[in-house]
Design a protein around this motif. Sequence first.
Motif, PDB file in Angstrom:
ATOM      1  N   ASN A  63       0.870  -1.176   0.000  1.00 53.70           N
ATOM      2  CA  ASN A  63       0.000   0.000   0.000  1.00 53.70           C
ATOM      3  C   ASN A  63       0.913   1.234   0.000  1.00 53.70           C
ATOM      4  N   ARG A 104       0.366 -11.521   2.440  1.00 52.28           N
ATOM      5  CA  ARG A 104      -0.387 -11.715   3.679  1.00 52.28           C
ATOM      6  C   ARG A 104      -1.171 -13.026   3.715  1.00 52.28           C
ATOM      7  N   ARG A 157      -8.826  -4.135  -2.052  1.00 55.76           N
ATOM      8  CA  ARG A 157      -8.465  -5.417  -1.452  1.00 55.76           C
ATOM      9  C   ARG A 157      -9.588  -6.454  -1.496  1.00 55.76           C
ATOM     10  N   ASP A 198     -11.751   0.651   6.636  1.00 53.08           N
ATOM     11  CA  ASP A 198     -11.559   1.196   7.986  1.00 53.08           C
ATOM     12  C   ASP A 198     -10.488   2.301   8.048  1.00 53.08           C
ATOM     13  N   CYS A 217      -7.034  -0.906  12.895  1.00 54.59           N
ATOM     14  CA  CYS A 217      -6.414  -2.020  12.169  1.00 54.59           C
ATOM     15  C   CYS A 217      -5.775  -3.029  13.123  1.00 54.59           C
TER      16      CYS A 217
HETATM   17  N1  ARG Z   1       0.298  -3.412   5.757  1.00 53.75           N
HETATM   18  C1  ARG Z   1      -1.028  -3.848   5.948  1.00 53.75           C
HETATM   19  C2  ARG Z   1      -1.688  -4.083   4.590  1.00 53.75           C
HETATM   20  O1  ARG Z   1      -1.405  -3.351   3.673  1.00 53.75           O
HETATM   21  C3  ARG Z   1      -1.811  -2.873   6.756  1.00 53.75           C
HETATM   22  C4  ARG Z   1      -3.180  -3.340   7.100  1.00 53.75           C
HETATM   23  C5  ARG Z   1      -4.000  -2.341   7.795  1.00 53.75           C
HETATM   24  N2  ARG Z   1      -5.210  -2.901   8.216  1.00 53.75           N
HETATM   25  C6  ARG Z   1      -6.395  -2.307   8.132  1.00 53.75           C
HETATM   26  N3  ARG Z   1      -7.430  -2.904   8.625  1.00 53.75           N
HETATM   27  N4  ARG Z   1      -6.558  -1.202   7.461  1.00 53.75           N
HETATM   28  O2  ARG Z   1      -2.465  -4.983   4.428  1.00 53.75           O
END
Ligand code: ARG
Length: 705
Positions: free
Chosen positions: A22, A90, A139, A170, A264
């Motif tokens: 991101n 992830r 996402r 979020d 998060c």
């Molecule tokens: N580095 C993580 C990603 O890009 C951060 C996730 C943040 N989580 C959230 N619920 N916004 O997936």
Amino acid sequence: MTESIRFLMCSPDHYDVDYVINPWMEGNIHKSSFDKAREQWQSLYHLIKDHAIVDLVTPAKGWPDMVFTANAGLVLDKTVVLSRFYHKERQGEEPYFKTWFESQGFTVHELPKDLPFEGAGDALFDREGRYLWAGYGFRSELDSHPLIAEWLDIEVLSLRLMDERFYHLDTCFCPLKGGYLMYYPPAFDSYSNRLIEMRIPPEKRIIVEEPDAVNFACNTVNINQMVIMNKASENLKARIEEAGFTVLETSLTEFLKAGGAAKCLTLRVTEPVIVDRHAVVKVESHTVLMEGHLLDAGLINRALDLVVEGGGSFKVLNFNLGEQRQSTSKAEIKISAPSHEVMEEIISQLIDIGVVSLEDDQRDARLQPVEQDGVGPDDFYVSTIYPTEVRVDGQWLTVQNQRMDGAIAISETPNGLVAQCKILRDLKVGERVVVDVVGLRTIRKTESREARNAPQEFSFMSAGVSSERRVELIVEQVAWELRQIRDRGGKVVVTAGPVVIHTGGAQHLSHLIREGYVQALLGGNAIAVHDMEQSIMGTSLGVDMKQGIAVKGGHRHHLNVINTVRRYGSIATAVENGLVKSGVMYECVKNNIPFSLAGSIRDDGPLPDTQMDLIKAQEHYAELLQGADMILMLSSMLHSIGVGNMTPSGVKMVCVDINPAVVTKLSDRGSVESIGVVTDVGLFLSLLVNQLDKLTSRYGVVQVG
Ligand code: ARG
């Protein structure tokens, strides 16, 4: 009461910025401090623990983002929809979270393999438990929403994310207790903003400005009347407090480097359940078929882009690639949209590029009666330039008088049902009009490979050296076609503006008319006035056309001309009486070429022939355009756009203008039939006449020989 609220967190033992998935992570690889991150996480943990129960999942080595437990899944009561991560970076977290949920006795639902959904990061319950807001665009896939609605038995409202900094719902959206909503509107498309505004009354909206949004102010943990966040401006804090909340700030800068903050880092595992909730999803899907040179004509990209830009998503169900140079490909695509409204918009654009809706082959078009002359039903289907068919009573009717921006009217005649394109003002009570986008298809001929690859816009005087040759090439092509159309008795219509006269094009256009290359002329008051001024007095708007300088008292010339022609009563009479002895209007009269002059607010005079009733002028234009094979649009933006709107596809349009914006506007009809040339119109006409002479004399030589 507070005791019953539980959160899941994951200690940052293995946390780091190891990769970029991101925009926040960019430039931050290994830049977060381990100690500081631990300290910040501990503060958050204790803050939450003071007001709720915190469960912990064991961090796994090699999965640095596992601290962000919001992305473990989406929990409601004892059911969880496990996340399916979009990025492989992830995906390895999934089994750890799954094990934890199972150990706690949750019923775990898993989405199909290629259907990403990132849990509570992208799905937030209204804090009263009435419905679920679900994000898509980065996402999570829109198609996951119907499954979530079904598994959790709840209404899902889909929101489309538009700003990649706010890639998870979020990060820019936070429902609060009491029906409040704190959010950053520019992160969403306009349809989503409307949806939010329909559900949340103005007094319950807490609008976050960009400086707060980029500090992750929306990434807030809400426990009853308390909100916990990284940081907020005084102004935002005041507004949150006014709504009855206490704001607790706790610095989370080390986690911002990975694109996350308070919310998060937590997952609420006790979500209030409302008994009388029901699954409702507005997400619609629709299967369509595409056939043609999908890849090399770029059609498939165009279609899929339209879907995504329109707020939908797609799944290619079948793709059959044509094997030979000339063979066509075939694709079956499932399209999803967050609502019927959005779907309709997408499908109508797809129909324009020749996509066929599979279901619709089996369905009749939806018709609604005209209830007032000149007024269509709401939601009427807007016609395009492409040949269209409409299904009525199980039968496909070809639409007549195809043009764009009309409605399709169905009327009963002694010979059966007739479908025709009509402009709104011509609709009559007793007719039925097509609404929605079912039961419609457009016929697009598959373009030849050569035509597809031909450059669509030629530039001259605006670009580099090679362009001169390119204008010559296009002049050759246009001359060739003019010649052929004339020889087979076809029809060429010219729309022309006064610039044709100012740039010295009158003699060339006159030549074309005299030699039989033009079958109708469309223009306004000005071209006729300037043309006759030039023929009578040698000036155009008072400027001597031979010497290029203003003649003393010349500004009166054009008014004198108008006055004299008015005395004669018409251009034709002025010509017959020898007042006008050459020029464009002279040739029209002498060669019986019909012309139509449409008036406008700025017209001087006007000439007796200028039609100041615009409805009549439009009708006359349409009449003269009937059956045209080619339209030459010469430096007249308004007349040319008007003409373009009345013209079905298949009619070749050549648009010449010195202003590239006009050329683009006119030639951008998504078809190979229009060619734009950015050049001086007088020069273009002179080249064209030259080329035609060359063609003709060559024939002449053959005949003589
Ligand atoms: N580095 C993580 C990603 O890009 C951060 C996730 C943040 N989580 C959230 N619920 N916004 O997936």
